[in-house]
Design a protein around this motif. Structure first.
Motif, PDB file in Angstrom:
ATOM      1  N   VAL A 265      -1.261  -9.627 -49.960  1.00 22.35           N
ATOM      2  CA  VAL A 265      -1.649  -8.466 -49.278  1.00 22.35           C
ATOM      3  C   VAL A 265      -2.986  -8.055 -50.125  1.00 22.35           C
ATOM      4  N   ASN A 266      -2.994  -7.593 -51.542  1.00 19.61           N
ATOM      5  CA  ASN A 266      -3.518  -6.845 -52.245  1.00 19.61           C
ATOM      6  C   ASN A 266      -4.784  -8.052 -52.364  1.00 19.61           C
ATOM      7  N   LEU A 267      -4.770  -9.273 -52.719  1.00 21.27           N
ATOM      8  CA  LEU A 267      -6.010 -10.219 -52.782  1.00 21.27           C
ATOM      9  C   LEU A 267      -6.819 -10.015 -51.367  1.00 21.27           C
ATOM     10  N   LEU A 268      -6.015 -10.345 -50.151  1.00 17.33           N
ATOM     11  CA  LEU A 268      -6.623 -10.193 -48.954  1.00 17.33           C
ATOM     12  C   LEU A 268      -7.639  -9.173 -48.912  1.00 17.33           C
ATOM     13  N   ILE A 269      -6.960  -7.793 -48.948  1.00 19.82           N
ATOM     14  CA  ILE A 269      -7.883  -6.545 -48.654  1.00 19.82           C
ATOM     15  C   ILE A 269      -8.779  -6.661 -49.485  1.00 19.82           C
ATOM     16  N   PHE A 270      -8.888  -6.878 -50.932  1.00 21.56           N
ATOM     17  CA  PHE A 270     -10.003  -6.717 -51.642  1.00 21.56           C
ATOM     18  C   PHE A 270     -10.858  -8.095 -51.499  1.00 21.56           C
TER      19      PHE A 270
ATOM     20  N   LEU B  39     -17.278 -12.897 -59.029  1.00 21.08           N
ATOM     21  CA  LEU B  39     -16.283 -13.859 -58.675  1.00 21.08           C
ATOM     22  C   LEU B  39     -15.462 -14.447 -60.106  1.00 21.08           C
ATOM     23  N   GLY B  40     -16.031 -14.037 -61.150  1.00 20.71           N
ATOM     24  CA  GLY B  40     -15.264 -14.111 -62.358  1.00 20.71           C
ATOM     25  C   GLY B  40     -14.380 -13.127 -62.302  1.00 20.71           C
ATOM     26  N   ALA B  41     -14.696 -11.856 -62.145  1.00 21.95           N
ATOM     27  CA  ALA B  41     -13.654 -10.843 -62.092  1.00 21.95           C
ATOM     28  C   ALA B  41     -12.351 -11.270 -61.143  1.00 21.95           C
ATOM     29  N   PHE B  42     -12.674 -11.624 -59.852  1.00 26.51           N
ATOM     30  CA  PHE B  42     -11.575 -12.083 -59.104  1.00 26.51           C
ATOM     31  C   PHE B  42     -10.641 -13.262 -59.632  1.00 26.51           C
ATOM     32  N   SER B  43     -11.268 -14.047 -60.522  1.00 28.50           N
ATOM     33  CA  SER B  43     -10.832 -14.956 -61.002  1.00 28.50           C
ATOM     34  C   SER B  43      -9.468 -14.896 -62.242  1.00 28.50           C
ATOM     35  N   ILE B  44      -9.831 -13.670 -62.698  1.00 29.76           N
ATOM     36  CA  ILE B  44      -8.887 -12.941 -63.898  1.00 29.76           C
ATOM     37  C   ILE B  44      -8.014 -11.976 -63.266  1.00 29.76           C
ATOM     38  N   GLY B  45      -8.189 -11.856 -62.047  1.00 29.68           N
ATOM     39  CA  GLY B  45      -7.235 -10.689 -61.487  1.00 29.68           C
ATOM     40  C   GLY B  45      -7.606  -9.186 -61.264  1.00 29.68           C
ATOM     41  N   SER B  46      -8.979  -9.176 -61.796  1.00 26.95           N
ATOM     42  CA  SER B  46      -9.602  -7.766 -61.679  1.00 26.95           C
ATOM     43  C   SER B  46     -10.226  -7.528 -60.300  1.00 26.95           C
TER      44      SER B  46
ATOM     45  N   PHE C 184     -14.699  -7.428 -50.569  1.00 32.32           N
ATOM     46  CA  PHE C 184     -15.809  -7.871 -51.358  1.00 32.32           C
ATOM     47  C   PHE C 184     -16.735  -8.852 -50.426  1.00 32.32           C
ATOM     48  N   LEU C 185     -16.345  -9.479 -49.365  1.00 33.02           N
ATOM     49  CA  LEU C 185     -17.332 -10.167 -48.628  1.00 33.02           C
ATOM     50  C   LEU C 185     -18.045  -9.213 -47.706  1.00 33.02           C
ATOM     51  N   LEU C 186     -17.515  -8.169 -47.268  1.00 30.22           N
ATOM     52  CA  LEU C 186     -18.308  -6.921 -46.628  1.00 30.22           C
ATOM     53  C   LEU C 186     -19.393  -6.547 -47.317  1.00 30.22           C
ATOM     54  N   ALA C 187     -18.986  -6.398 -48.589  1.00 31.88           N
ATOM     55  CA  ALA C 187     -20.203  -5.618 -49.540  1.00 31.88           C
ATOM     56  C   ALA C 187     -21.280  -6.728 -50.030  1.00 31.88           C
ATOM     57  N   GLY C 188     -20.701  -7.826 -50.228  1.00 23.30           N
ATOM     58  CA  GLY C 188     -21.603  -8.763 -50.986  1.00 23.30           C
ATOM     59  C   GLY C 188     -21.938 -10.065 -50.188  1.00 23.30           C
ATOM     60  N   TYR C 189     -21.815 -10.187 -48.782  1.00 21.54           N
ATOM     61  CA  TYR C 189     -22.143 -11.397 -48.209  1.00 21.54           C
ATOM     62  C   TYR C 189     -23.845 -11.683 -48.306  1.00 21.54           C
TER      63      TYR C 189
ATOM     64  N   GLU D 277     -12.252  -4.177 -59.704  1.00 21.12           N
ATOM     65  CA  GLU D 277     -13.610  -4.060 -60.489  1.00 21.12           C
ATOM     66  C   GLU D 277     -14.597  -4.916 -59.886  1.00 21.12           C
ATOM     67  N   GLY D 278     -14.057  -6.180 -59.591  1.00 21.65           N
ATOM     68  CA  GLY D 278     -15.077  -7.256 -58.886  1.00 21.65           C
ATOM     69  C   GLY D 278     -15.690  -6.486 -57.587  1.00 21.65           C
ATOM     70  N   VAL D 279     -14.599  -6.179 -56.772  1.00 22.26           N
ATOM     71  CA  VAL D 279     -15.246  -5.225 -55.432  1.00 22.26           C
ATOM     72  C   VAL D 279     -16.278  -4.271 -55.818  1.00 22.26           C
ATOM     73  N   ALA D 280     -15.884  -3.404 -56.847  1.00 23.50           N
ATOM     74  CA  ALA D 280     -16.672  -2.338 -57.324  1.00 23.50           C
ATOM     75  C   ALA D 280     -17.951  -2.664 -58.028  1.00 23.50           C
ATOM     76  N   VAL D 281     -18.103  -3.797 -58.681  1.00 18.26           N
ATOM     77  CA  VAL D 281     -19.339  -4.206 -59.061  1.00 18.26           C
ATOM     78  C   VAL D 281     -20.303  -4.713 -58.013  1.00 18.26           C
ATOM     79  N   MET D 282     -19.787  -5.224 -56.765  1.00 22.94           N
ATOM     80  CA  MET D 282     -20.500  -5.779 -55.622  1.00 22.94           C
ATOM     81  C   MET D 282     -20.863  -4.604 -54.722  1.00 22.94           C
ATOM     82  N   VAL D 283     -20.059  -3.546 -54.475  1.00 22.45           N
ATOM     83  CA  VAL D 283     -20.334  -2.415 -53.833  1.00 22.45           C
ATOM     84  C   VAL D 283     -21.445  -1.673 -54.081  1.00 22.45           C
ATOM     85  N   PHE D 284     -21.170  -1.493 -55.527  1.00 24.98           N
ATOM     86  CA  PHE D 284     -22.148  -0.314 -56.299  1.00 24.98           C
ATOM     87  C   PHE D 284     -23.659  -1.395 -56.357  1.00 24.98           C
ATOM     88  N   TYR D 285     -23.410  -2.358 -56.785  1.00 29.74           N
ATOM     89  CA  TYR D 285     -24.672  -3.440 -56.881  1.00 29.74           C
ATOM     90  C   TYR D 285     -25.487  -3.168 -55.360  1.00 29.74           C
TER      91      TYR D 285
END
Length: 656
Positions: A72-77, A113-120, A81-86, A123-131
């Motif tokens: 669920v956690n992965l799906l929500i983030f 994507l690297g942040a997602f690969s290590i479970g962060s 992530f896709l909404l912010a970074g498509y 932080e991965g979503v935050a990077v994309m949102v704020f960028y």
């Protein structure tokens, strides 16, 4: 030698959706003919939704110590992530298809994507949102810069009222022919260049000259497209087609200005091409080099540090804020009645240490006027009327000046039997009296005595003799512009040497130079003589701005480091050749152009310095494990926003 930089078709600065922009990221410029992105929250609802999801998940995690189970956690983030970074992911993919891996979009995609690969995930979503929020602010700033310049340009009416066969009809300005009469109502903009056909009318010329004070025109005087009629319904006789109007040329100049880059912009474009691949290489070193030096080697830890390194290294603050700064400089200049034909000339003006000026039309008004009337045993008003009566049959500028001056005194007398004596003056009869009006040679020819001090006068003199007796004289001179002395004083305050060149006789030039405080003055110069003088000063190492208005000034304008044309009354040849055009013919705008150049360059280098200092500092902290992805993205977006706000500040500044 002045650099003539040519570019391909202008490319829109919008980062996300312009196909040309993806392939020519280093050619950012304002295309004023293309619409910008839609503004407002409606067009950014995916990004705002992603931000809301991120905030809710962070509140749950850190406020209530609750985290949804793994899938669920992965799906929500992932959705956030896709909404912010498509847009970013799509741009990165299109660039990869063209084998362009070293750009900010690919860099951000790899980092997140690297942040997602290590479970962060957060932080991965935050990077994309704020960028993406940073991109939003950048787009808004660019659109505002575009609006600022386009506001200057959007002053051509698309309809005009023309009078044909005694009837009025509304039509497209492009269909109007030369010498047709157009009608301009109170509050309307003039659509085409022409001459006032009505007796008098007052116009607001701010859009063209930057001057807010109304300008009253009289019948036969020039009226330009873009002026606003402040008076009653007026009529204008068209003297230039729509495409040939000064306003149309101004629009072309401003449009072209955004395609010509400064040396700083070119440097940053080249720097970004080298900088980004180096950053990728350093990120790989941060990730894998410790394998050979640390024991035990923790891949997760060093991979995370490499991701931090990638995020903070994004060059978007430089790539966007610097051209935005120059757009702001061009916009600020436009609002002050100064047109820079390229941002490169903003930089050139900061290096000028010598300003060389033409006299007539630049420091003086180019209009002869009677300065003084001196009589000997003769009524002054009568002398003026007699002089005007005999001069009224001549088209010479000096004759026109005498006639215009006489109108202020009283009605003219009738003259007849007028004869022009070449190189001397006029002979004729006025009210039954034999009259001579001309120079000293004329009186010498007819053996009429006159005071010897007249031979020592600097100004042009019209001597009048009535019935073979000297009666008096009028001195005629070109009037100095109201702000000419102020302009010279301002240049001296900036430690700029002032030089005046003119085709007039040296005595006249010396007199004007003394009145204005010009450092050096040279008269009796033909066009090639002016070129020779400018070349001499260039050979001595001076950085020269030449200011002129006549056709004969065009070669010198082209030779100078910065050529400045007086655009209100200046010849088309000089305006076309010049790098900078002063629309209201005020010499005081010369220092305004220099100040705008310095303001722009100072703020641009502030942005470069701030961005580089912050990035190098956080890069070092990230490589050492002292900064995480949160701090990296905040630093990156923060620097970008700070640089953008600093650049936007240019447009609001006061020059004086």
């Amino acid at each position: 030698m002045k650099e003539d930089i040519k570019y391909s078709e202008p490319v829109h600065v919008n980062m996300m959706k312009d196909e040309d922009r993806e392939l020519k990221a280093d050619e950012e410029t304002l295309d004023l003919n293309k619409p910008g992105k839609k503004e407002g929250w409606q067009s950014h609802w995916p990004l705002l939704t992603a931000l809301a999801v991120l905030l809710v998940m962070l509140i749950l995690e850190y406020g209530f110590s609750y985290q949804p189970p793994f899938p669920v956690n992965l799906l929500i983030f992932s959705i956030a992530f896709l909404l912010a970074g498509y847009n970013v992911l799509g741009m990165a993919w299109r660039k990869v298809r063209h084998f362009d891996f070293f750009n900010e979009f690919f860099l951000m995609s790899v980092a997140t994507l690297g942040a997602f690969s290590i479970g962060s995930y957060s932080e991965g979503v935050a990077v994309m949102v704020f960028y993406s929020i940073g991109e939003w602010f950048q787009d808004t700033a660019v659109n505002n810069a575009k609006k600022s310049i386009k506001a200057l340009l959007d002053i051509r009416p698309d309809k005009v009222t023309v009078i044909r066969d005694g009837k009025t009809s509304v039509t497209d300005p492009k269909e109007i022919k030369l010498n047709e009469i157009i009608q301009v109502k109170a509050g309307e903009k003039v659509a085409l260049d022409g001459e006032l056909y009505s007796d008098t009318a007052a116009f607001n010329t701010a859009a063209l000259t930057g001057e807010s004070q109304p300008d009253t025109k009289r019948k036969g005087e020039t009226v330009l497209a873009g002026m606003i009629n402040l008076d009653k319904v007026s009529e204008v006789q068209v003297k230039a087609l729509f495409k040939d109007s000064k306003l149309s040329k101004i629009l072309e100049m401003v449009q072209d200005a955004t395609t010509r880059k400064s040396q700083t912009q070119l440097f940053i474009s080249r720097f970004a091409k080298i900088y980004t691949p180096i950053v990728f290489g350093l990120a790989l070193l941060v990730c894998f080099a410790p394998y050979f030096f640390t024991d035990p080697y923790n891949f997760h830890q060093w991979f995370y540090r490499a991701l931090v390194f990638l995020v903070i290294s994004c060059p978007c603050a430089l790539v966007v804020s610097i051209p935005l700064g120059y757009f702001g400089g061009i916009g600020l200049a436009s609002r002050n009645g100064i047109l820079f034909k390229g941002s490169n000339f903003l930089d050139v003006m900061t290096t000028i240490n010598t300003v060389i000026m033409d006299k007539t039309g630049t420091l003086t008004k180019g209009v002869f006027k009677v300065q003084k009337v001196v009589t000997q045993d003769f009524d002054e008003k009568e002398l003026i009327r007699i002089a005007a009566a005999i001069e009224s049959s001549s088209t010479h500028p000096i004759a026109k000046a005498v006639v215009a001056y006489a109108r202020q005194a009283s009605g003219n007398l009738k003259s007849n039997n007028i004869e022009e004596i070449s190189g001397h003056g006029l002979k004729g009869t006025v009210d039954g009296k034999a009259v001579l009006a001309g120079n000293t040679k004329l009186l010498q020819k007819f053996k009429i005595a006159y005071p010897s001090e007249i031979d020592k006068l600097v100004d042009t003199v019209v001597i009048v003799a009535v019935n073979d007796t000297y009666a008096g004289y009028l001195t005629i001179a070109d009037e100095i512009k109201d702000d000419a002395k102020q302009a010279i004083d301002k240049m001296h305050a900036l430690n700029i040497q002032t030089i005046m060149l003119s085709g007039d006789k040296q005595a006249v030039v010396d007199k004007v130079a003394k009145l204005l405080g010009v450092d050096k003055a040279f008269g009796d110069l033909l066009p090639d003589g002016k070129v020779e003088k400018v070349q001499t000063f260039k050979n001595e190492g001076s950085r020269i701005a030449f200011v002129g208005d006549g056709v004969n000034d065009a070669p010198v304008v082209a030779l100078a480091d910065a050529g400045i044309a007086m655009g209100g009354l200046g010849s088309d040849a000089t305006i076309e050749t010049a790098d900078i055009v002063i629309q209201n013919d005020q010499p005081s705008k010369i220092t305004a152009a220099i100040r705008i150049g310095k303001i722009t360059k100072w703020i641009v280098w502030q942005n470069i310095s701030i961005a580089m200092i912050v990035k190098v500092t956080v890069l070092a902290l990230g490589a050492g494990g002292l900064a995480n992805l949160w701090e990296a993205v905040i630093a990156d977006v923060g620097v970008a926003l700070l640089a953008i706000l600093n650049a936007v500040r240019i447009q609001k500044m006061k020059v004086e």
